[in-house]
Enzyme design. Structure first.
Site, PDB file in Angstrom:
ATOM      1  N   VAL A 265      -5.990  -4.795   6.671  1.00 34.23           N
ATOM      2  CA  VAL A 265      -4.759  -5.584   6.677  1.00 34.23           C
ATOM      3  C   VAL A 265      -4.595  -6.106   5.254  1.00 34.23           C
ATOM      4  O   VAL A 265      -5.186  -7.118   4.881  1.00 34.23           O
ATOM      5  CB  VAL A 265      -4.849  -6.737   7.697  1.00 34.23           C
ATOM      6  CG1 VAL A 265      -3.548  -7.527   7.743  1.00 34.23           C
ATOM      7  CG2 VAL A 265      -5.191  -6.201   9.084  1.00 34.23           C
TER       8      VAL A 265
ATOM      9  N   ASP B 181       3.920  -6.207  -4.567  1.00 32.37           N
ATOM     10  CA  ASP B 181       4.397  -6.000  -5.931  1.00 32.37           C
ATOM     11  C   ASP B 181       5.195  -4.701  -5.983  1.00 32.37           C
ATOM     12  O   ASP B 181       4.892  -3.753  -5.257  1.00 32.37           O
ATOM     13  CB  ASP B 181       3.221  -5.871  -6.915  1.00 32.37           C
ATOM     14  CG  ASP B 181       2.268  -7.037  -6.853  1.00 32.37           C
ATOM     15  OD1 ASP B 181       2.460  -7.987  -7.633  1.00 32.37           O
ATOM     16  OD2 ASP B 181       1.337  -7.001  -6.019  1.00 32.37           O
TER      17      ASP B 181
END
Length: 237
Positions: free
Chosen positions: A88, A204
């Site tokens: 995760v 990002d």
């Protein structure tokens, strides 16, 4: 116990949500699990076991990069009997259509690391997610009405690089996200007879130089966390 995990035997559930950031593991334990107890803290790599929808579930950090992730994955599988590992994590994007906070479910992982070639005697190992975990993640996303992109990610050994040719290559092969662990995790699970999957949130955008804060990466990836938790429940049935 192992040199890197000080939990007693039987402390881990069969399914572990596996986070690069141990503080994300702590956040999941404190905000999503019932009766969560800290079970390991060697080198501040925190691990917890609690309950989610009446199922025993563990969550633990694995650090940054394939070597760190591989150590913890191997020990969880061989020393603690863990059957399912769901990474995760976060990733960077290169494709124009992908935005911050998009959720990605990894079908497979390409890599610039040599670790799977060493493991597989210099042949090319196909680093793919276990189908049961992969399909559980897909079904959980649909159940929660959360849009998730599905495809190949790229596991890199080099976080700081400005290789424009590599970025162009990743775009051409439609790589959905760049991260640092999935290919190694898939290899360890295959070697030791466990199952592994990977779900990521885009933290990002590498080419647009967009980013999220460290706090956001710890606390604001609720869609990904919810999908992983619901997938874990499906694996328990």
């Amino acid at each position: 116990m192992t040199p890197h995990i000080n939990a007693p035997a039987g402390a881990f559930a069969e399914t572990v949500l596996f986070c690069g950031d141990p503080l994300r593991a702590q956040f999941i334990a404190h905000h999503f699990l019932k009766n969560a107890q800290e079970i390991t803290n060697v080198r501040a790599m925190l691990g917890f076991t609690g309950e989610y929808q009446q199922h025993k579930l563990s969550v633990m950090g694995h650090g940054m990069g394939i070597p760190s992730c591989s150590i913890y994955a191997k020990e969880l599988i061989t020393e603690y009997g863990v059957k399912n590992l769901i990474r995760v994590g976060s990733c960077g994007a290169v494709l124009d259509e992908i935005k911050l906070h998009d959720v990605i479910i990894a079908l497979s992982a390409a890599t610039d690391s040599n670790v799977n070639r060493l493991r597989f005697r210099h042949y090319d190992f196909a680093a793919t997610a276990d189908y049961s975990i992969f399909s559980a993640l897909i079904a959980a996303a649909a159940q929660q009405n959360i849009t998730a992109r599905v495809g190949t990610v790229f596991s890199t050994d080099s976080f700081y690089h400005a290789d424009t040719e590599l970025m162009d290559l990743l775009k051409r092969f439609h790589i959905l996200g760049v991260e640092m662990e999935a290919a190694g995790l898939f290899g360890v699970a295959a070697e030791y007879g466990a199952r592994a999957g990977c779900i990521l949130t885009v933290s990002d955008h590498i080419l647009r130089q967009e980013t999220t804060t460290a706090l956001e990466r710890q606390t604001r990836f609720h869609d990904m966390i919810t999908i992983a938790l619901e997938a874990a429940v499906r694996l328990a049935h």
